[in-house]
Motif scaffolding. Structure first.
Motif: not given
Lengths: 516, 645
Positions: B136, B139-140, B449-451, B453-454
């Motif tokens: 994970s 993790y988002r 959509e992927e984040d 930021d993480v």
């Protein structure tokens, strides 16, 4: 020394009344720190090989009734006292950094509660114990009621109503215990000199007939306090009402008074009844483990996830004590400390989360780890300790408890251990729900401030320290625990009439290694 | 957004594991200084938790088996770290990644070095947690956090099996220490006594959960949510081989419980066949390789369970080489595809990425047991042993060869489909412009959509062709995958088995050896089967590219069954997850409200209805309570006054 430890919090609280409002918080922190310092000093000076009481203080109080003001430390209560002093310092410090209405009264009540709790751990006189045990309720009644949260908007009760419910529950148990304590002394005296000294009462012994009902009167008080399955009805409302720093100490320490009561009073004083009702209590403990775990993974309110997980954990502790083996009880004492050390930080974290999300619902949290990596790391350590991850001290506690249970009553151990798998799920769900996945709209994701860190980091350091060296506690508690358990089972040389029966108690029983 | 500049964290991590490898070599060398029977070094750091008859120290044990394991673990991990230094370069969670990765290797080393069952459990659980953290890692992603949770919970089930086994061992033998337990076991247990069988079965629960054997395997394919080098680490060096190690380590108990050993062997056989059939139809590149791992671990479990200890550990080592390599190659291709993992969309990378495709071919040949590669020698040695043991163990040889046939087909299905054919858009872009394709980041599993930021890979994807560290790691592994098998050639040399001999000397099964002639006959059969499998794959995917589609339609039912992975996930959902949640909901809605609260409300109402006095007590509660206490004490005093007069 032991008197200073006991009365310092109350003294500081009373002096605090005469200080200006703004000084009340720092003053209370100082009081808690002084108490913690004394407790640490006494732990250092503790003679670890000794199973008996140390730092004994005993003066006749109501001599006509045989009531003594007698205090003492041994392996059973040493670390619970230290835990109390530590968690109160954390709780008070956390509150001191925030604005509470009527701060002087608030901190007085907090410190009063500390004295009462320390008193019930230290008391070596049955009536003194009962007094402190009941006295604990008074400050918490006001703290929960006056500074608590009304849940009427969510269809719940007001803070006062929730508190009242808790008081009714606890009071019924307490009154039964009062009756039982008096009966114990009178029946033991058998017309002779009456004494309430726990030491002296152990030697006098009661008939099995009296032990039977007195056992349940005491058990009622302790099981409600924990709380155990079926008498936990007060817990959900009270936990939702309580102000969080107060709840941290309440959940961290007060539940253990119940479990401690079994070790200090029930086992040595009523050994035959203990053996007779061993399986009944084990069934209650198992029900607490399973029910608490199942409830914990269906709740969405973070307070209640922690609350029900405590029900499960206290179930483990009770099961460890009623394995009636030294390893089980060693584990139980260790686990009491461990559980206090993890559940208090959880409530502090819940308070921190609430300040960021404005909600206590886990579904409305998430994604905080990115902007608050330190908070996430601290939370992760606490969550892993909660689920008794091997390598944590909680694992050692659970390992000892379950090993004791396994060797004593194998079937119970197989059922109890399923609670371990469930705890992995609910503890991780709590962590993930708050820290991972997508961040909901409107959530303020900011890092833990130094004010909160000052409270949280030392507690997490304690968790880590114990994880590396649980022997610190085991070494000091073991002699006293061995002695306590031996009073029931007779150790290697049976003294109790029923000791022989424990070894051949049907299909759930066991035969020890040497005897086959 | 990085605590340390550039690739500092990556190099620190890599050097640390490299040092561990050097230490492992040192440990092996110091063992060589002892005579064979004396190669057992123990040491303990401090007393961890000893009370009430339980003696638990932080003790480690270095013997040939653990020395072999630490060499493989730290050696392969060093290369995977090296690969990650470049591969994860544009990831925002770079430092966090290496912290987890190093913790993972530490946990695995702890696991294999532990000198008692408690420390083994600690290492065991640490590995489980490290896998959770890395699966994970992004993790988002909802899919990633769920997969991590699944891996963790299934691993906890395994931990519980181990804990119960430890309790039973303590009950019967009075110790958690390896030395005492294995020495005492033959004296205490008779063969197939229920208690030793129970111990072994509980150990197997732990081994199967960690090694992804049926039915506790469902976490492994989902674990592909993590970054690709993590898959490489989980599948090659750490984690999944732990179960094989455990069975080998506790062989002294399994020898006393042949029934449990046979159960383990048959589960391994079932896993190797089931996983191989699923790998035939998977369209996700990483998941197909993951099922191949399950299948190969099945071979190892069969090996160490039936007594082919040396062969099982040999296969563990060669598998570590070629599986780490295959995942690295897959990672390179997935990076070129901008995180697309579906092989339906891939083709023609052979021309676009020369280095990656050559190394992938090396790994594929070893996996398919192409003659003279590493997998060829190690796999056949297990099957030859089974044949030499005779009786029902011939089953393992026959079905093992069938599994090898499937292995060759699914391996070259991947290689032909990904490397051959008309280049897909991404491959063409690479050939024509030399740039890696950039796509808008989205989660292929859910389409969300992927984040970014993480720590999701930024625009810079890293392929082996453009990154020296990745190339070095892959080249070393490709070399080892091709020639690593030469350490143990029948009739020529027997390095690993000889090295491990002192550990397994006490097992009567270790005395069985297939003759050199039969070994070579086995190798011949294995070579033919491997070539046949590759030929079938060629016939299906190169010569008649329309054929697979037609087969799929004709055998719709079978294909669906395999594609749904034999419905294991669904079965677990229906049998375990739903009932548990239903019980929770029932407890919440009904029990809590009507029984627990009902108890109180009922009492409360009765009390209210009958007694005005009590109501007064409830209203002015605290005051009355104090009064009641005082009254109680007064009554008490009165009693004593009366009774004493």
């Amino acid at each position: 020394m032991i008197n200073v430890l006991l009365w310092a919090p109350l003294a500081f609280g009373l002096v605090g009344l005469f200080l200006p409002r703004r000084a009340a918080g720092p003053w209370a922190v100082l009081g808690a720190l002084v108490t913690l310092g004394v407790a640490v000093g006494m732990t250092i000076g503790f003679n670890q090989g000794d199973s008996g009481l140390q730092y004994v203080e005993s003066t006749p109080w109501i001599s006509g009734l045989g009531v003594d003001y007698s205090l003492g430390l041994d392996g059973l209560n040493l670390f619970l006292v230290l835990l109390t002093a530590l968690l109160w310092t954390g709780g008070i410090a956390f509150a001191a950094f925030r604005d509470y209405e009527r701060p002087k009264t608030f901190f007085l009540l907090m410190l009063m509660a500390e004295t009462a709790t320390l008193g019930s751990f230290l008391a070596q006189d049955l009536l003194l114990f009962v007094l402190f045990f009941d006295f604990m309720l008074v400050p918490f009644y006001f703290l929960f009621g006056a500074w608590g949260h009304d849940r009427t908007a969510e269809g719940g009760p007001t803070a006062w109503a929730a508190t009242l419910k808790m008081i009714i529950y606890t009071l019924i148990g307490s009154l039964l215990m009062l009756v039982a304590a008096i009966a114990t002394a009178i029946i033991s005296a058998d017309g002779g000199h009456i004494t309430f000294s726990i030491q002296a009462l152990q030697e006098q012994g009661l008939s099995l007939g009296s032990q039977r009902w007195i056992f349940w009167f005491f058990a009622a008080a302790f099981l409600v306090k924990m709380p155990a399955f079926l008498v936990h009805g007060w817990m959900p409302d009270a936990y939702r009402a309580a102000p969080l720093p107060v709840l941290a100490v309440f959940s961290g320490v007060l539940a253990k008074v119940g479990a401690y009561g079994f070790l200090r009073i029930v086992l040595p004083l009523f050994p035959e009844a203990t053996i007779e009702y061993q399986e009944v209590v084990l069934v209650i403990a198992l029900a607490s483990i399973l029910y608490g775990s199942v409830m914990a993974f269906t709740q969405t309110n973070v307070r209640l996830i922690a609350g029900y997980s405590s029900v499960a954990q206290l179930g483990f502790i009770t099961a460890g004590i009623f394995a009636l083996r030294a390893d089980g009880s060693d584990g139980a004492v260790l686990q009491m400390v461990n559980h206090g050390l993890v559940v208090a930080p959880i409530f502090v974290i819940v308070a921190i989360l609430f300040e960021r999300t404005g909600s206590e619902d886990i579904r409305e949290m998430g994604g905080m780890a990115l902007r608050a990596p330190v908070l996430a790391a601290l939370f992760l350590i606490v969550a892993l300790a909660t689920l008794a991850m091997p390598g944590s001290s909680n694992f050692v506690g659970e390992f000892y408890i379950l090993n004791g249970l396994f060797q004593a009553k194998i079937v119970f151990a197989f059922i109890a251990i399923s609670g371990v798998a469930m705890s992995a799920y609910y503890a991780l769900r709590l962590y993930q729900g708050a820290m991972h996945n997508r961040k909901p709209e409107g959530l303020l994701s900011r890092e833990i401030g130094w004010r909160d860190a000052v409270v949280l980091v030392p507690l997490v350091l304690c968790i880590l320290g114990l994880a590396l060296y649980p022997q610190l506690i085991l070494k000091r508690t073991n002699p006293s625990v061995q002695q306590t358990v031996a009073k029931v089972t007779g150790g290697s040389a049976p003294q109790s009439k029923l000791a022989a029966q424990t070894e051949e108690s049907g299909w759930t029983g066991y035969a020890p290694i040497g005897d086959r | 957004w990085r605590v340390m500049r550039g690739r500092t964290a990556g190099w620190i991590g890599t050097i640390a594991i490299g040092l561990a490898f050097v230490c492992a070599i040192g440990a092996t060398a110091s063992l060589l200084g002892h005579t064979e029977s004396d190669r057992q070094l123990t040491s303990s750091l401090w007393t961890y938790a000893s009370a009430a008859g339980l003696d638990i120290k932080l003790g480690i044990l270095v013997d040939p088996l653990s020395a072999f394991m630490i060499l493989v673990v730290s050696g392969v991990s060093t290369l995977i770290h090296l690969y990650s230094v470049a591969y994860l370069d544009s990831d925002r969670g770079y430092s966090r990644y290496f912290a987890y990765l190093n913790f993972f290797v530490f946990s695995m080393l702890l696991l294999v070095l532990a000198g008692n069952f408690v420390l083994l459990i600690v290492g065991w659980a640490f590995v489980g947690f490290a896998s959770y953290a890395l699966i994970s890692f992004w993790y988002r992603r909802e899919t990633a956090t769920r997969a991590g949770m699944k891996a963790f919970v299934i691993n906890v089930v395994g931990d519980i099996g181990l804990v119960l086994a430890a309790f039973l061992i303590f009950r019967e033998l009075g110790s958690f220490d390896y030395g005492t337990v294995f020495a005492k076991a033959p004296e205490v247990f008779s063969t197939n006594q229920w208690s030793v069988t129970a111990i072994c079965l509980l150990l197997l629960v732990g081994a199967f959960a960690k090694s992804a054997q049926l039915p506790l395997h469902t976490w492994l394919p989902d674990a592909m949510e993590g970054p690709t080098p993590v898959s490489s680490l989980i599948h090659a060096a750490t984690m999944v081989t732990a179960g094989v190690y455990l069975i080998a380590r506790t062989h002294a108990l399994f020898v006393l419980a042949p029934t449990a050993a046979d159960i383990a062997a048959f589960v391994g056989l079932a896993t190797l066949l089931v996983a191989a059939t699923i790998a035939l139809v998977m369209t996700d590149l990483k998941r197909a390789i993951a099922y191949s791992t399950m299948s190969q671990i099945g071979y190892m479990v069969v090996g160490v369970s039936i007594g082919a200890y040396g062969a099982g550990m040999f296969h563990l080592m060669t598998h570590a080489f070629f599986k780490a390599l295959l995942f690295m190659a897959a990672g390179s291709i997935i990076a070129a595809m901008a995180n697309e993992q579906n092989i339906d969309r891939m083709s023609g990378f052979g021309r676009a990425m020369r280095f990656t495709s050559v190394t992938m071919l090396c790994g594929g040949l070893a996996l398919a047991a192409f003659p003279l590669t590493s997998g060829f020698f190690s796999k056949d040695e297990i099957l030859a042993y089974a044949g030499a043991r005779g009786g029902m163990y011939i089953t393992f040889t026959v079905l093992g060869y069938f599994g090898a046939f499937l292995t060759a087909i699914y391996t070259f299905r991947l290689i032909f489909r990904v490397l051959q054919g008309e280049p897909c858009a991404e491959a063409r872009e690479l050939i024509e412009t030399g740039h890696v394709h950039h796509a808008h980041p989205f989660n292929p599993a859910t389409g969300e959509e992927e984040d970014t930021d993480v720590g999701f890979p930024g625009p810079e994807h890293h392929i082996a062709e453009s990154s020296a560290p990745m190339r070095v790691a892959m080249a070393v592994l490709a070399f080892l995958a091709l020639v690593g098998g030469l350490v143990q050639v029948p009739g020529v040399d027997n390095v690993i088995a000889n090295w491990l001999d002192p550990v397994f000397a006490d097992s009567p099964l270790a005395a069985i050896h297939p003759s050199t002639e039969w070994s070579w006959i086995g190798l011949g059969i294995g070579g033919v089967i491997s070539l046949a499998g590759i030929w079938v794959a060629h016939w299906l995917y190169i010569a008649n590219p329309e054929r697979p589609r037609a087969l799929e339609q004709r055998l719709q039912g079978v294909h669906d069954f395999l594609f749904r992975k034999w419905y294991f996930d669904e079965a677990i959902d229906v049998l375990v997850v739903r009932p548990a949640l239903a019980v929770g909901r029932f407890a919440n809605r009904v029990f809590e409200r009507f029984v627990v609260d009902g108890l109180v409300n009922g009492t409360e109402e009765t009390v209210r209805g009958t007694s005005g006095v009590i109501r007064a007590v409830q209203n002015g509660f605290v005051r009355s309570y104090a009064l009641l206490l005082i009254a109680g004490f007064a009554g008490l005093a009165l009693y004593f006054l009366l009774s004493s007069s």
